[in-house]
Scaffold this active site. Sequence first.
Site, PDB file in Angstrom:
ATOM      1  N   PRO A 204      44.859  32.561  46.909  1.00  0.00           N
ATOM      2  CA  PRO A 204      44.277  31.897  46.565  1.00  0.00           C
ATOM      3  C   PRO A 204      43.042  31.630  45.987  1.00  0.00           C
ATOM      4  O   PRO A 204      43.241  32.754  45.301  1.00  0.00           O
ATOM      5  CB  PRO A 204      43.295  32.891  47.780  1.00  0.00           C
ATOM      6  CG  PRO A 204      44.321  33.180  49.370  1.00  0.00           C
ATOM      7  CD  PRO A 204      45.341  33.817  48.271  1.00  0.00           C
ATOM      8  N   LEU A 205      42.789  30.753  45.383  1.00  0.00           N
ATOM      9  CA  LEU A 205      42.379  30.762  43.803  1.00  0.00           C
ATOM     10  C   LEU A 205      41.154  31.377  43.762  1.00  0.00           C
ATOM     11  O   LEU A 205      40.880  31.717  42.928  1.00  0.00           O
ATOM     12  CB  LEU A 205      41.900  28.991  44.310  1.00  0.00           C
ATOM     13  CG  LEU A 205      42.011  28.955  42.497  1.00  0.00           C
ATOM     14  CD1 LEU A 205      42.592  29.210  41.272  1.00  0.00           C
ATOM     15  CD2 LEU A 205      41.379  27.272  42.431  1.00  0.00           C
ATOM     16  N   CYS A 206      40.507  32.151  44.539  1.00  0.00           N
ATOM     17  CA  CYS A 206      39.329  32.715  44.429  1.00  0.00           C
ATOM     18  C   CYS A 206      39.604  34.270  44.381  1.00  0.00           C
ATOM     19  O   CYS A 206      39.290  34.831  43.678  1.00  0.00           O
ATOM     20  CB  CYS A 206      38.466  32.491  45.885  1.00  0.00           C
ATOM     21  SG  CYS A 206      39.240  32.593  47.615  1.00  0.00           S
ATOM     22  N   THR A 207      40.705  34.311  44.753  1.00  0.00           N
ATOM     23  CA  THR A 207      41.212  35.566  44.772  1.00  0.00           C
ATOM     24  C   THR A 207      41.900  35.632  42.996  1.00  0.00           C
ATOM     25  O   THR A 207      40.926  37.342  42.612  1.00  0.00           O
ATOM     26  CB  THR A 207      42.008  36.511  45.669  1.00  0.00           C
ATOM     27  OG1 THR A 207      41.545  35.970  47.185  1.00  0.00           O
ATOM     28  CG2 THR A 207      43.131  37.525  45.557  1.00  0.00           C
ATOM     29  N   HIS A 210      38.314  35.920  40.907  1.00  0.00           N
ATOM     30  CA  HIS A 210      36.831  36.194  40.903  1.00  0.00           C
ATOM     31  C   HIS A 210      37.660  37.866  41.590  1.00  0.00           C
ATOM     32  O   HIS A 210      36.994  39.127  41.055  1.00  0.00           O
ATOM     33  CB  HIS A 210      36.227  35.920  42.102  1.00  0.00           C
ATOM     34  CG  HIS A 210      35.331  34.861  41.845  1.00  0.00           C
ATOM     35  ND1 HIS A 210      35.016  34.169  40.205  1.00  0.00           N
ATOM     36  CD2 HIS A 210      36.221  33.775  42.482  1.00  0.00           C
ATOM     37  CE1 HIS A 210      34.584  33.458  40.426  1.00  0.00           C
ATOM     38  NE2 HIS A 210      35.337  32.642  41.216  1.00  0.00           N
TER      39      HIS A 210
END
Length: 435
Positions: A204-207, A210
């Site tokens: 996941p891009l958020c993982t 961030h």
Amino acid sequence: MDWPGRWSHVQKLLERSGPFAHPEFEPSTESLKFIQDTCKILVIGAGGLGCELLKDLALLGFQNIDVIDMDTIDVSNLNRQFLFRAKDVGRSKAEVAAEFVNKRVPGCKVTPHYCKIQDFDESFYRKFHIVVCGLDSIVARRWINGMLISMLQYNDGELDPSSIVPMVDGGTEGFKGNARVILPGMTACVECTLDLYPPQVNFPLCTIAHTPRLPEHCIEYVRILLWPKEEPYGSGVSIDGDDPHHIKWILEKSIARANEYNIKGVNYRLTQGVVKRIIPAVASTNAVIAAACATEVFKIASSCCLPLNNYMNFNDTAGIYTYTFEASKKEDCVACTNIPQVLSFSENDKLQDVVTYLVESALYQMKSPGITTCIAGKNKTLYMQTVKSIEQRTKENLKKTLKELGLVDGQELYVADPTTPSSLTFKLQLGSNME
């Protein structure tokens, strides 16, 4: 170059019949002569599987072998790619493998090609009786599959058997592997069974952005976010997983990212593995699958035994397990049938929706599709991203609806992609949002 008894292990199979022999097999001394003097084999890939394949084929008596590989030898290859030595690091895999086999097996002539398979046209591939693949790339598999299918010839609608170049394909993934025999135009091809290949693991891009927790997250952060932002090797230059300068830059940035979050384990090998989507190879699995593939090449070339029909799975994760089944040929296969594929969209859908579908659909799994069509008798390029100048000119079309682009129901779209050597024809089925 021969000595008494050198080929006795092969002659026992070729000069006498048996219960598993092909119905048309006739025991003869001529079979060995054909294998040694006439039969031309193309091996694609000189890595873990390729090294084993070259060794096995040479010891089975095949003496006219070509090998293609675009890669160079890395120190991490030496634990399983046994034709290479420390002094060979940095050299072409194909050239070193050919030198080793030619020196070690008297009479065998392996011709290396240090390039991509896409660098050759149809005339090159027509020279071979059998193509055997030891690839770690699904894209390359699909491309050579498409090339062999494009070489088929038909007389009054009937397939000309002399135009068929059989393909034997092997693949490994850790302790799992498979071998298959493809007779283009007759049996299931790579595209017919595309759903058998496992989907790539994406984080996941958020993982990644961030909350990274793994070394892979740090590498993906650099690959997906930093590379296009900083463009370290110039505007528009994409990552080349085989370029050590590219991998080194990603490694350095990934280590810096990992240090920020106290993450350990980022190294060169893992970085290249993440960038190229490489799953760690196991030497024993390579040996088993290569032996199965070489055996199938021998059976096809000599007819001494019925070939595999047509897919074999191997797994030695816990014990040893094999399973053979017949993969079915798809009647509407995008590669091995001449039936245009139907794309169903609304006239208010955007061209970007079509491109996204071709990439994300499990049926097509394209990489960078370029789309052209014919409007009012003139060819029109709707979008093409592989040529930067054309992409700049056509990228605005991605925001336009199919209606705005002048596309109508029944319109034919011609799609080019790195996964196939020739364009694919699609028929557009348009409806309104009310339907």
